[in-house]
Design an enzyme around this catalytic site. Sequence first.
Site, PDB file in Angstrom:
ATOM      1  CE  LYS A 143     -58.142  40.385  84.392  1.00 48.53           C
ATOM      2  NZ  LYS A 143     -58.745  40.879  84.077  1.00 48.53           N
TER       3      LYS A 143
ATOM      4  CE1 TYR B  34     -55.328  10.450  65.679  1.00 50.54           C
ATOM      5  CE2 TYR B  34     -54.774  13.006  66.563  1.00 50.54           C
ATOM      6  CZ  TYR B  34     -55.145  11.636  66.839  1.00 50.54           C
ATOM      7  OH  TYR B  34     -55.189  10.911  67.647  1.00 50.54           O
TER       8      TYR B  34
ATOM      9  CG  MET C 207     -54.149  15.484  73.974  1.00 48.01           C
ATOM     10  SD  MET C 207     -55.536  14.506  74.631  1.00 48.01           S
ATOM     11  CE  MET C 207     -55.154  14.672  76.264  1.00 48.01           C
TER      12      MET C 207
ATOM     13  NE  ARG D 158     -66.511  42.996  81.920  1.00 49.89           N
ATOM     14  CZ  ARG D 158     -64.867  42.757  81.519  1.00 49.89           C
ATOM     15  NH1 ARG D 158     -64.445  42.069  81.148  1.00 49.89           N
ATOM     16  NH2 ARG D 158     -63.883  43.512  82.669  1.00 49.89           N
TER      17      ARG D 158
HETATM   18  C1  LIG Z   1     -57.974  42.809  84.444  1.00 48.69           C
HETATM   19  C2  LIG Z   1     -58.071  44.043  84.896  1.00 48.69           C
HETATM   20  C3  LIG Z   1     -57.149  44.630  83.981  1.00 48.69           C
HETATM   21  C4  LIG Z   1     -55.955  44.251  83.604  1.00 48.69           C
HETATM   22  O1  LIG Z   1     -55.903  44.577  82.387  1.00 48.69           O
HETATM   23  P1  LIG Z   1     -55.362  43.900  81.335  1.00 48.69           P
HETATM   24  O2  LIG Z   1     -55.810  44.059  79.964  1.00 48.69           O
HETATM   25  O3  LIG Z   1     -54.639  43.059  81.012  1.00 48.69           O
HETATM   26  O4  LIG Z   1     -54.162  45.309  81.297  1.00 48.69           O
HETATM   27  C5  LIG Z   1     -57.895  45.594  84.837  1.00 48.69           C
HETATM   28  N1  LIG Z   1     -58.932  46.093  85.583  1.00 48.69           N
HETATM   29  C6  LIG Z   1     -60.124  44.527  85.799  1.00 48.69           C
HETATM   30  C7  LIG Z   1     -60.577  45.096  86.464  1.00 48.69           C
HETATM   31  C8  LIG Z   1     -59.736  43.920  85.169  1.00 48.69           C
HETATM   32  O5  LIG Z   1     -60.610  42.392  85.550  1.00 48.69           O
END
Ligand SMILES: *Cc1c(COP(=O)(O)O)cnc(C)c1O
Length: 351
Positions: A22, A248, A296, A123
């Site tokens: 992701k 800055y 920046m 969640r």
């Molecule tokens: C992002 C994610 C992972 C991976 O998590 P890490 O802490 O980066 O290993 C695993 N399962 C789900 C559902 C996730 O969203």
Amino acid sequence: MRHNLAVARQHAPQAKVWAVVKANAYGHGLERGMRAFADADGLGLIEIDGAVRLREMGWQKPVLLLEGFFHAEDLDVLIRHELQTAVHCDEQIAMLERASSVANSATPPGLDVHLKMNSGMNRLGFAPSAYRAAYARLRAIPHVRNISLMTHFANADDGENAIMSCAEQIRRFHEASSGLAGERSLSNSAGDLLHEGAAADWVRPGIMLYGGTPGGKTAEEFGLLPAMTLTSEIIGVQELAVGDAVGYGSRFVAAHPMRIGVVACGYADGYPRHAPTGTPVLVDGVRTRTVGQVSMDMITVDLGAIPNAGVGSQVVLWGKGLPIDDVAHAAGTIGYELMCALAQRVRVVEA
Ligand SMILES: *Cc1c(COP(=O)(O)O)cnc(C)c1O
């Protein structure tokens, strides 16, 4: 990245691996992730367009959408590209039910789903008490092929957490899913590395594949190698007299005469703006510190310990020789955020 995938497997030798890609493979590039993780059993991600891109780039093994689909229109895309999907709420099940009645075909193409349990993180997912009913509802939908069972840990990196332990989430998950058919997956990187008994049928490592620690120990202690090294050069040098200020806000004032290097890297490259004076940085391989406000396009660094450094000196912001987690810690964040925030304008060179 290949090495780190092998480490993930060593900790869960019986399990299959969803390599998580992701957020543009945590900033490393989706295509690069796909190539590096060619040996993974599947790729997991959040973005539906990214999943389609994986198919277009030739990935033929499973793809899992970790948050599932968001709108009924997404379902056609999932079916067309053979994308597996998490299902975490009643609204998604209702969309699946409506889609199957609309399709109205004798042999509808199927969808593999992963029913998510909220085992304590609060969640996404169904409460343990609602899990069996959700499973039965999914099982009754003709379109739904395989149902896998998944949950996600809140504190796999923290054995001391007094509010919700990994062990309690594992217990709730197995109790509420006992007897239900389907492959099971629980572990993120921290689960894979620190709770080997939780591996079940699939693990879902992310951060560890890129050489960042999920917590608990350092990446090096886990035997992980950094995938991303962010480098730049010194493009200017200033000699400060006592009382001179840098950058800055004139936030850093020299207490003694100092040489300061100006590095071509700033928050527009993904370097965290909130990194305070003292954040570690390597100049010509020597560890020193940032001074003053990150801007920046530039940061300023203390050259006191590196008298020979000057314009053209090599700078490592994080990666080989300087763990991203050290920089993240100094800046009050985690390696995940720094990797994901790497900006578009940074030129990527494959070593
Ligand atoms: C992002 C994610 C992972 C991976 O998590 P890490 O802490 O980066 O290993 C695993 N399962 C789900 C559902 C996730 O969203």
